[in-house]
Design a protein around this motif. Structure first.
Motif, mmCIF file in Angstrom:
data_model
loop_
_atom_site.group_PDB
_atom_site.id
_atom_site.type_symbol
_atom_site.label_atom_id
_atom_site.label_comp_id
_atom_site.label_asym_id
_atom_site.label_seq_id
_atom_site.Cartn_x
_atom_site.Cartn_y
_atom_site.Cartn_z
ATOM 1 N N ARG A 458 -47.453 -14.678 -23.685
ATOM 2 C CA ARG A 458 -48.627 -15.319 -23.087
ATOM 3 C C ARG A 458 -48.373 -16.801 -22.828
ATOM 4 N NH1 ARG A 458 -51.316 -11.640 -26.650
ATOM 5 N NH2 ARG A 458 -51.298 -13.186 -28.337
ATOM 6 N N GLN A 459 -47.609 -17.465 -23.738
ATOM 7 C CA GLN A 459 -47.282 -18.875 -23.516
ATOM 8 C C GLN A 459 -46.417 -19.049 -22.270
ATOM 9 O OE1 GLN A 459 -45.471 -20.503 -27.038
ATOM 10 N NE2 GLN A 459 -47.250 -20.013 -28.358
ATOM 11 N N VAL A 460 -45.416 -18.180 -22.108
ATOM 12 C CA VAL A 460 -44.548 -18.281 -20.933
ATOM 13 C C VAL A 460 -45.357 -18.025 -19.661
ATOM 14 C CG1 VAL A 460 -42.557 -17.272 -19.776
ATOM 15 C CG2 VAL A 460 -42.496 -17.664 -22.236
ATOM 16 N N ALA A 461 -46.221 -17.027 -19.698
ATOM 17 C CA ALA A 461 -47.042 -16.738 -18.519
ATOM 18 C C ALA A 461 -47.951 -17.919 -18.190
ATOM 19 C CB ALA A 461 -47.859 -15.473 -18.766
ATOM 20 N N GLY A 462 -48.537 -18.560 -19.231
ATOM 21 C CA GLY A 462 -49.390 -19.713 -18.973
ATOM 22 C C GLY A 462 -48.622 -20.879 -18.370
ATOM 23 N N ALA A 463 -47.379 -21.087 -18.818
ATOM 24 C CA ALA A 463 -46.582 -22.183 -18.282
ATOM 25 C C ALA A 463 -46.242 -21.993 -16.814
ATOM 26 C CB ALA A 463 -45.316 -22.329 -19.116
ATOM 27 N N HIS A 464 -46.115 -20.735 -16.361
ATOM 28 C CA HIS A 464 -45.728 -20.465 -14.975
ATOM 29 C C HIS A 464 -46.923 -20.021 -14.126
ATOM 30 C CE1 HIS A 464 -41.826 -20.304 -17.020
ATOM 31 N NE2 HIS A 464 -41.268 -20.538 -15.811
ATOM 32 N N GLN A 495 -37.269 -20.154 -23.514
ATOM 33 C CA GLN A 495 -36.383 -20.571 -22.422
ATOM 34 C C GLN A 495 -35.790 -19.359 -21.718
ATOM 35 O OE1 GLN A 495 -33.111 -22.985 -23.719
ATOM 36 N NE2 GLN A 495 -32.277 -23.271 -21.641
ATOM 37 N N ALA A 496 -35.351 -18.346 -22.497
ATOM 38 C CA ALA A 496 -34.746 -17.164 -21.895
ATOM 39 C C ALA A 496 -35.759 -16.391 -21.052
ATOM 40 C CB ALA A 496 -34.172 -16.259 -22.992
ATOM 41 N N VAL A 497 -36.970 -16.158 -21.627
ATOM 42 C CA VAL A 497 -37.981 -15.414 -20.863
ATOM 43 C C VAL A 497 -38.452 -16.237 -19.670
ATOM 44 C CG1 VAL A 497 -40.248 -14.299 -21.001
ATOM 45 C CG2 VAL A 497 -38.677 -14.163 -22.942
ATOM 46 N N GLY A 498 -38.580 -17.555 -19.880
ATOM 47 C CA GLY A 498 -39.005 -18.409 -18.764
ATOM 48 C C GLY A 498 -38.019 -18.383 -17.611
ATOM 49 N N ASN A 499 -36.700 -18.357 -17.904
ATOM 50 C CA ASN A 499 -35.709 -18.274 -16.826
ATOM 51 C C ASN A 499 -35.876 -16.970 -16.041
ATOM 52 O OD1 ASN A 499 -34.697 -20.708 -17.629
ATOM 53 N ND2 ASN A 499 -32.714 -19.920 -18.365
ATOM 54 N N LEU A 500 -36.173 -15.872 -16.751
ATOM 55 C CA LEU A 500 -36.374 -14.598 -16.055
ATOM 56 C C LEU A 500 -37.622 -14.650 -15.176
ATOM 57 C CD1 LEU A 500 -35.529 -11.984 -18.870
ATOM 58 C CD2 LEU A 500 -34.084 -12.725 -16.969
ATOM 59 N N GLY A 561 -31.806 -20.725 -7.080
ATOM 60 C CA GLY A 561 -31.670 -21.837 -7.995
ATOM 61 C C GLY A 561 -30.225 -22.271 -8.086
ATOM 62 N N SER A 562 -29.892 -22.782 -9.278
ATOM 63 C CA SER A 562 -28.530 -23.286 -9.480
ATOM 64 C C SER A 562 -27.538 -22.169 -9.727
ATOM 65 C CB SER A 562 -28.519 -24.253 -10.673
ATOM 66 O OG SER A 562 -28.860 -23.557 -11.866
ATOM 67 N N GLY A 563 -28.019 -20.954 -10.084
ATOM 68 C CA GLY A 563 -27.110 -19.862 -10.407
ATOM 69 C C GLY A 563 -26.682 -19.863 -11.856
ATOM 70 N N LEU A 564 -27.361 -20.663 -12.703
ATOM 71 C CA LEU A 564 -26.994 -20.739 -14.119
ATOM 72 C C LEU A 564 -28.057 -20.130 -15.032
ATOM 73 C CD1 LEU A 564 -25.581 -24.377 -14.237
ATOM 74 C CD2 LEU A 564 -24.283 -22.260 -14.162
ATOM 75 N N GLY A 565 -29.249 -19.897 -14.501
ATOM 76 C CA GLY A 565 -30.360 -19.443 -15.340
ATOM 77 C C GLY A 565 -30.102 -18.121 -16.022
ATOM 78 N N LEU A 566 -29.619 -17.126 -15.266
ATOM 79 C CA LEU A 566 -29.387 -15.816 -15.868
ATOM 80 C C LEU A 566 -28.202 -15.838 -16.834
ATOM 81 C CD1 LEU A 566 -30.054 -13.423 -12.858
ATOM 82 C CD2 LEU A 566 -31.573 -14.057 -14.742
ATOM 83 N N ALA A 567 -27.186 -16.663 -16.556
ATOM 84 C CA ALA A 567 -26.068 -16.804 -17.499
ATOM 85 C C ALA A 567 -26.559 -17.370 -18.826
ATOM 86 C CB ALA A 567 -24.984 -17.690 -16.903
#
Length: 620
Positions: A458-464, A495-500, A561-567
């Motif tokens: 829920r926090q990640v969803a609220g941030a985005h 951070q991981a869920v937010g990148n997704l 994006g930069s191509g680094l998020g999923l890595a």
């Protein structure tokens, strides 16, 4: 790299090893030759013993049939010619009865200090005649007064022949008439026992003759006298020297009776046999025609043996050199390829021929070289990608600053906001690179604690939420009631869920949906980010977690994006002991799923090792 010296040469070591093996082989051959020699000597000793036994038996037969050594010289000469030995026969005082050396007329050598045997028919040496000796050690050829005169002998022989003819005519039994040393005939049949109660039984050969009766009576008297001295009852002897008694039949009594019988026989036979004599059997006569030993170490044979040994050694060295060169050739090729590899030629390879250890070493080297080339390619691509990612915001900032300096654009609030946006983008790329560098170096530290997954989603969803509303995308959260929490780093997990979520919003058009789901599967928490975006092609799906990889090859900021998020997502998930996978259908959307263990416990070494891996990891 210096070339190995002669001392470190593999060929030299193989040569030394082969020479050592050859020396051991030659030593084994020499040992075998010694054993063969010993066997040959043993055979010659056996032959010499057989000759001595034959000489002893012949002289013993002579002594058993007469009361002196008359006629011994011709027998000694005949035996000496047959065996090639010097034969001498003397009395107890070494006065000769016969000597083969003396009969030749030549001066004979002194006799040995020790006699070979004592020839005494009443005390036979069982070493030389083991098969012809009874328990009393009296030679069976010594018969004395039991020897039949010609008349009795002829009469008994006629009876024996009549009985043999009867057995043949009536029963068809072949019978042979043999003669014992005393002259008494004996019937011998083969494999068939003559039947009893027939008319052939009328011919009785078992009754003693008058001569045998007198000798047997005298022997019985001598035996009874001996038994009387030992307080033993008398015995009744039969012609075959068996006896019956009315006294005790215990083993001790039987031994006493046998001893007295032997004593009586010697006393009775002594006047009829030759006196004991010393037998001397000397070394073979060099001129006697006796077979030579099969083993010969003459000078020509020694030269021949040395030649064979040298040939074997030379052949061993030649074969070792050839095999050593064949063995060293691939090693030299491998050394040359390793030297080129060290100098920077990552394309260095070695031809693999065969399936031995060196071939397997070459295969490992080729695999290492290919891996090094792949890593070098990835490093070069990464440097180019980093340069490209940093060049775009820097060029934008530089361009706007130069335009403001030249007065082309005013340095107003709008310009400052644009420059700040580019600076934030640059900072984002740098932060991502720093996170990846920390993971590669094993320095990505996690501050773990209790994490409520439903609250985290829920926090990640609220941030985005604001970005989703701006893009016209519906952002939803769907968690199970039994999801619970786990032990992890809440900041890194957000951070991981937010990148997704950022990646999903970027590729989902207006009117689409991005859903954050949380489920429990046994001891594993499943966190999924599903979108209804453009999807990913099947051939691109294995590369989505590669660094700087983007499906849009132009690398435009408007589409990626930069191509680094999923890595970074992959490294953070692995640091928590979990895995990440992706499923997608082109044109329908994608689903990225994190699988995290509820224990949340993974060793620092394992997390560091997982975080340091720079190659993509596919999820099953």
């Amino acid at each position: 790299m210096t070339r190995p010296g002669l001392r470190g040469s593999l060929v030299l070591r193989l040569l030394v090893l082969s020479v050592l093996i050859s020396v051991c082989s030659i030593g084994a051959t020499a040992w075998l030759a010694v054993r063969t020699t010993a066997r040959a000597i043993h055979q010659e000793q056996g032959q010499a013993f057989a000759d001595d036994a034959r000489i002893y038996d012949a002289l013993l037969g002579l002594a058993a049939g007469q009361d002196d050594w008359h006629g011994a010289q011709p027998l000694v000469d005949r035996l000496a010619r047959k065996t090639g030995h010097r034969i001498a026969l003397t009395d107890q005082n070494r006065r000769p009865f016969a000597d083969s050396a003396g009969s030749s007329g030549a001066r004979s050598a002194p006799l040995p200090d020790r006699a070979s045997a004592t020839v005494d028919p009443l005390a036979v040496d069982s070493v030389f005649v083991p098969g012809a000796v009874d328990s009393d050690r009296i030679d069976p050829r010594a018969v004395g007064p039991f020897r039949l005169p010609p008349t009795e002998r002829d009469h008994l022989r006629e009876l024996a022949q009549r009985k043999a003819a009867c057995l043949h005519d009536v029963f068809g039994i072949d019978t042979t008439v043999t003669t014992t040393p005393s002259g008494r005939p004996r019937l011998q049949t083969y494999l068939v026992q003559p039947p009893t109660g027939s008319r052939c039984e009328a011919v009785d050969l078992g009754e003693p003759t008058a001569t045998e009766a007198r000798a047997l009576a005298r022997l019985n008297t001598l035996a009874d006298t001996c038994l009387a001295r030992r307080d033993a009852p008398p015995v009744q002897l039969a012609l075959d020297l068996t006896w019956t008694t009315t006294g005790s039949r215990s083993p001790a009594a039987r031994r006493t009776q046998a001893q007295c019988l032997a004593t009586a026989r010697r006393e009775q036979l002594t006047p009829y046999v030759a006196p004991p004599a010393l037998l001397f059997v000397g070394a073979p006569d060099p001129e006697a025609a006796v077979p030579s030993s099969p083993f010969d170490l003459s000078a020509p044979n020694r030269v021949r043996i040395a030649g064979v040994v040298g040939g074997v050694l030379l052949l061993t060295v030649a074969v070792t050199v050839v095999l050593g060169l064949r063995l060293v050739r691939p090693l030299r090729a491998l050394t040359g390829a390793a030297r080129r590899f060290k100098d920077g030629d990552v394309s260095a390879r070695v031809a693999v021929t065969g399936r031995d250890e060196i071939s397997r070493l070459a295969e490992v080297f080729n695999d290492m070289s290919r891996r090094r080339a792949e890593l070098e390619r990835l490093r070069t691509a990464m440097v180019g990608d980093v340069a490209h990612e940093l060049r775009t915001p820097l060029s934008t900032i530089r361009g706007w600053l130069e335009a403001a300096e030249d007065g082309i654009v005013p340095a107003d609030r709008a310009l400052i906001s644009s420059l700040l946006e580019e600076a934030l983008l640059l900072q984002h790329v740098v932060d991502d690179l720093q996170d990846l560098a920390a993971a590669d170096a094993g320095e990505l530290r996690l501050h773990k604690g209790p994490v409520d997954l439903a609250d985290l989603l829920r926090q990640v969803a609220g941030a985005h939420r604001g970005r989703a509303d701006k893009a016209g995308v519906v952002l939803a959260v769907d968690t199970a009631d039994d999801l619970g929490g786990l032990h992890g780093d809440p900041v890194r997990l957000r951070q991981a869920v937010g990148n997704l979520v950022s990646n999903a919003l970027r590729h989902t058009p207006a009117g689409g949906t991005v859903t954050l789901r949380g489920r429990r599967a046994g001891d594993t928490a499943l966190v999924a980010v599903a979108d209804t975006g453009t999807g990913i092609a099947a051939e691109d799906l294995p590369h989505v977690f590669d660094r700087f990889w983007r499906a849009e090859k132009s690398r435009s900021r408007s589409t990626g994006g930069s191509g680094l998020g999923l890595a970074i997502v992959r490294n953070l998930t692995q640091a928590h002991g979990g895995t990440v996978g992706a499923e997608s259908t082109l044109g329908a959307g994608s689903v990225f799923t994190l699988r995290l263990p509820f224990s949340g416990e993974t060793s620092g070494a394992a997390a560091d090792a997982e975080a340091r891996r720079g190659t993509p990891r596919r999820s099953s």
